[in-house]
Enzyme design. Structure first.
Site, PDB file in Angstrom:
ATOM      1  N   GLU A   1      -7.205  -3.405  -3.311  1.00  0.00           N
ATOM      2  CA  GLU A   1      -8.446  -3.472  -2.591  1.00  0.00           C
ATOM      3  C   GLU A   1      -9.171  -2.073  -2.879  1.00  0.00           C
ATOM      4  OE1 GLU A   1      -9.917  -4.450   2.013  1.00  0.00           O
ATOM      5  OE2 GLU A   1      -7.939  -3.269   1.677  1.00  0.00           O
TER       6      GLU A   1
ATOM      7  N   ASP B   1       0.835  -1.278  -0.120  1.00  0.00           N
ATOM      8  CA  ASP B   1      -0.048   0.154   0.176  1.00  0.00           C
ATOM      9  C   ASP B   1       0.813   1.279  -0.154  1.00  0.00           C
ATOM     10  OD1 ASP B   1      -2.064  -2.077   0.468  1.00  0.00           O
ATOM     11  OD2 ASP B   1      -2.394  -1.361   2.324  1.00  0.00           O
TER      12      ASP B   1
ATOM     13  N   GLU C   1      -7.941   4.946  -4.057  1.00  0.00           N
ATOM     14  CA  GLU C   1      -6.459   5.308  -3.356  1.00  0.00           C
ATOM     15  C   GLU C   1      -5.347   5.119  -4.347  1.00  0.00           C
ATOM     16  OE1 GLU C   1      -7.042   5.240   1.547  1.00  0.00           O
ATOM     17  OE2 GLU C   1      -7.528   3.301   0.538  1.00  0.00           O
TER      18      GLU C   1
END
Length: 706
Positions: A533, A454, A537
């Site tokens: 996911e 991430d 973002e």
């Protein structure tokens, strides 16, 4: 070429402590031409080869390969699953997930003398390719150049007797007409009804024949040196045209002019074929964005991809692609693609926004952002950066802006000085900027940041916050930009370094140029491959990078960001965000409206943190920013609202309600604005990355206050 110049080639600032990562890189992994190893891709299609025992699958699309160590030998196993062989979740449409079977070795490349002591080694690891070698010794090995989209899985044998293994079962093997002098062709029928082809490129002065041994092995008659064996799924004459030629590497080039961006994958090949090129498989978003000169290279031959629809075969050594709708008009201000809508900051709207801004600018930003997570702190800092933007550029209150800019800088400087609860380190093993939180071996610390999970999600918030702070401070006469530019640049280099000349970071850690979106999963082995996911973002990072580049006047960086955003607009709306007329994903899945978690091998309509519908849909919305409407069309947002969310909204009473309602502004700004401006609004409805100030300003800024 917007990819030719590195952002920087300087070593990361000494504030980042240099440490070795708790996950080491296996022995036998080397750099270009087996030289010194440089930065290593952590979120790339081939990373599973470098993790654990190296036996988890690597997803090339349309093929899957892995190191198979069964039966006391080593095989580069190869699988391809057709759409009809997929597994779907039980229940009514839309189903929760669909996936491809794992571990089905349709055909695999091995050798008669491979054994449990044969090692998997790899060299020349680039963004687009990896050389995988199964090695008995320095003189006895098989070399396999692996890239995404390749038409053949090719193994070149050196002083070995080739052997083909399967755990499906062989019905028949038949010799076929040679497509070219020096190339033998075989058709292999498997017991599951599928047919594969095998091309054997025999070096001058050598010969080899093949015979079955039982129902699971095809073995060569003798040892060969420099013999290439190519395996491919299906039986089509286009394979004959391309057989003998295979890609070994790929170079990315690109340029931008106005709202048009062009980019190319230029494949370097070995061998020769009748057609003068190899065969490459193109995904749907490639086909839709190919330049006109690609049409002559297109065939009618298709194959099922893993999770991205139907791929089309092209006889080519180059992909030339073009996007004509770059978001050059999207900047810091609210932006909408709704026809006829524009900013309308009425006096009443300004009064409401001012009230919210006066309140929220009085918050203790330093305390709020003092968390143990780069992700959480980034969301909070960016929330207040939007408040600053509204105060200075929409309300035009320079006095309050100056005061709040100082407040926000104090909070931000904790991070730019690397004095947060868990400072960032420079990992000397894989080479990247990571949270120190997991350096003792906790792979879940800060959502896995230390293990390269991430980074684009986390750092995107910080980069965008820095862009607003720098812009406002510069316009207020300050020097924050000059004092903090290096820190922001380092985060961008970690995620989106464009050039291998920067030897401190891999090239484009997260963004997958072949798939058209990023992968979030880092350096823990995962059977279903990389995953993502949150599409929102993902593009939020590149929006933040775009706006930072705009502030620092880095035209190449801004061009790269605009190009990536345009590619993502196309790919996300093919594979992750589903309008009702989507024909790429399965018809019994698109009713979910969003993918949930997209893996390389499956799509699962869920999240890692819960199964509530507002979580699954909302994680693909947040944060709502000026770039949101560019990606998420009014049509899609209205369909998702009507089909999935309108029926649950009254039962959502936490921060997810605010996310869902600000998302409504992407198709119905009035309803969204009135929600945030209504007398029954509660701050309980604000996610920790949301402010009432921005929610009102965005709604009014796209015509919702009229």
């Amino acid at each position: 070429d917007i990819f030719s110049t590195p952002i920087s080639t300087d070593a990361p600032n000494s504030m980042f402590t240099q440490k070795a990562h708790p996950v080491s890189i296996p022995s036998g992994i080397t750099g270009d031409d087996k030289g010194a190893l440089g930065p290593v891709q952590t979120n790339n299609f081939f990373t599973n080869f470098l993790l654990g025992d190296g036996t988890d699958p690597v997803y090339l699309d349309p093929y899957v390969v892995w190191k198979d160590t069964s039966n006391s030998t080593v095989t580069l196993a190869i699988s391809h699953q057709t759409a009809s062989e997929r597994t779907y979740a039980p229940g009514d449409s839309p189903v929760e997930y669909y996936s491809n079977a794992a571990g089905v070795n349709s055909l695999g490349l091995s050798a008669s003398t491979f054994s449990s002591s044969t090692t998997l080694q790899a060299d020349t690891l680039t963004k687009f390719s990896i050389n995988v070698n199964l090695v008995n010794s320095d003189t006895e090995y098989m070399w396999c150049p692996l890239l995404q989209g390749i038409g053949f899985i090719t193994g070149i044998y050196y002083n070995l007797t080739p052997q083909i293994n399967t755990n499906v079962g062989i019905s028949s093997v038949s010799g076929e007409t040679s497509p070219k002098s020096g190339i033998d062709k075989y058709s292999i029928a498997l017991t599951n009804g599928n047919t594969w082809l095998m091309y054997v490129v025999v070096p001058d002065g050598q010969s080899i024949s093949f015979a079955t041994s039982g129902s699971d092995t095809i073995i060569g008659s003798n040892s060969v040196n420099g013999c290439a064996i190519q395996l491919c799924f299906g039986n089509d004459s286009n394979y004959d045209t391309a057989a003998g030629c295979y890609p070994v590497s790929c170079d990315l080039t690109g340029s931008v002019s106005g709202t048009t961006g062009s980019y190319s994958f230029k494949y370097t090949t070995d061998g020769s074929s009748n057609g003068g090129t190899t065969l490459m498989w193109a995904l749907p978003h490639h086909v839709d964005s190919f330049t006109s000169d690609m049409s002559s290279k297109k065939t009618s031959f298709t194959i099922d991809s893993l999770v991205s629809g139907t791929m089309t075969a092209y006889l080519t050594n180059e992909f030339d692609l073009e996007e004509t709708d770059l978001p050059t008009s999207v900047s810091f201000d609210p932006y909408t693609t709704i026809p006829g809508k524009s900013a309308d900051y009425t006096d009443d709207a300004k009064t409401s926004i001012k009230t919210a801004a006066t309140s929220e600018s009085g918050d203790d930003v330093s305390s709020a952002s003092d968390t143990d997570s780069m992700y959480t702190s980034g969301k909070i800092l960016d929330k207040y950066a939007y408040v600053l933007y509204v105060i200075y550029y929409i309300l035009e209150d320079s006095s309050l802006a100056k005061t709040f800019s100082s407040t926000l800088q104090t909070a931000m400087n904790r991070f730019t000085e690397n004095k947060q609860q868990y400072p960032l380190d420079y990992d000397t093993t894989w080479k990247g900027i990571v949270s120190s939180a997991g350096m003792s071996g906790d792979s879940s610390a800060d959502y896995g940041n230390t293990y390269y999970n991430d980074h684009h999600f986390h750092y995107g918030y910080h980069v965008h916050a820095a862009a607003i702070i720098a812009k406002a401070d510069k316009d207020l006469g300050g020097s924050w930009l000059a004092d903090n530019k290096d820190w922001v640049t380092t985060l961008i280099r970690d995620v989106a370094n464009p050039s291998s000349e920067d030897t401190y970071f891999p090239v484009f850690r997260n963004f997958d140029w072949f798939n058209g979106h990023s992968w979030a999963h880092g350096i823990t082995a995962q059977a279903d491959g990389k995953d993502e996911e949150s599409s929102s973002e993902d593009y939020n990072f590149y929006y933040g990078m775009k706006m930072w580049a705009n502030v620092v006047e880095d035209t190449d960086m801004e061009a790269r960001a605009n190009l990536i955003l345009a590619i993502m607009k196309r790919s996300l709306n093919d594979y992750i965000l589903y309008e009702d007329d989507n024909t790429i994903e399965p018809s019994n899945f698109i009713g979910n409206k969003v993918s949930g978690i997209i893996f390389q091998n499956k799509i699962d309509h869920t999240t890692y943190f819960g199964t509530e519908l507002q979580y699954i849909q909302g994680i693909h919305m947040l944060p709502i920013t000026p770039i949101s409407s560019y990606i998420r069309s009014p049509t899609f947002v209205e369909q998702e609202w009507t089909e999935k969310l309108a029926s649950i909204i009254d039962n959502v009473t936490d921060g997810w309600r605010g996310i869902l309602m600000l998302n409504v502004a992407l198709y119905d700004p009035e309803t969204s604005y009135n929600f945030f401006n209504g007398s029954s609004f509660s701050t309980n409805y604000l996610d920790d990355g949301m402010s009432k100030t921005w929610s009102l300003a965005y709604g009014a800024g796209v015509g919702g206050a009229s």
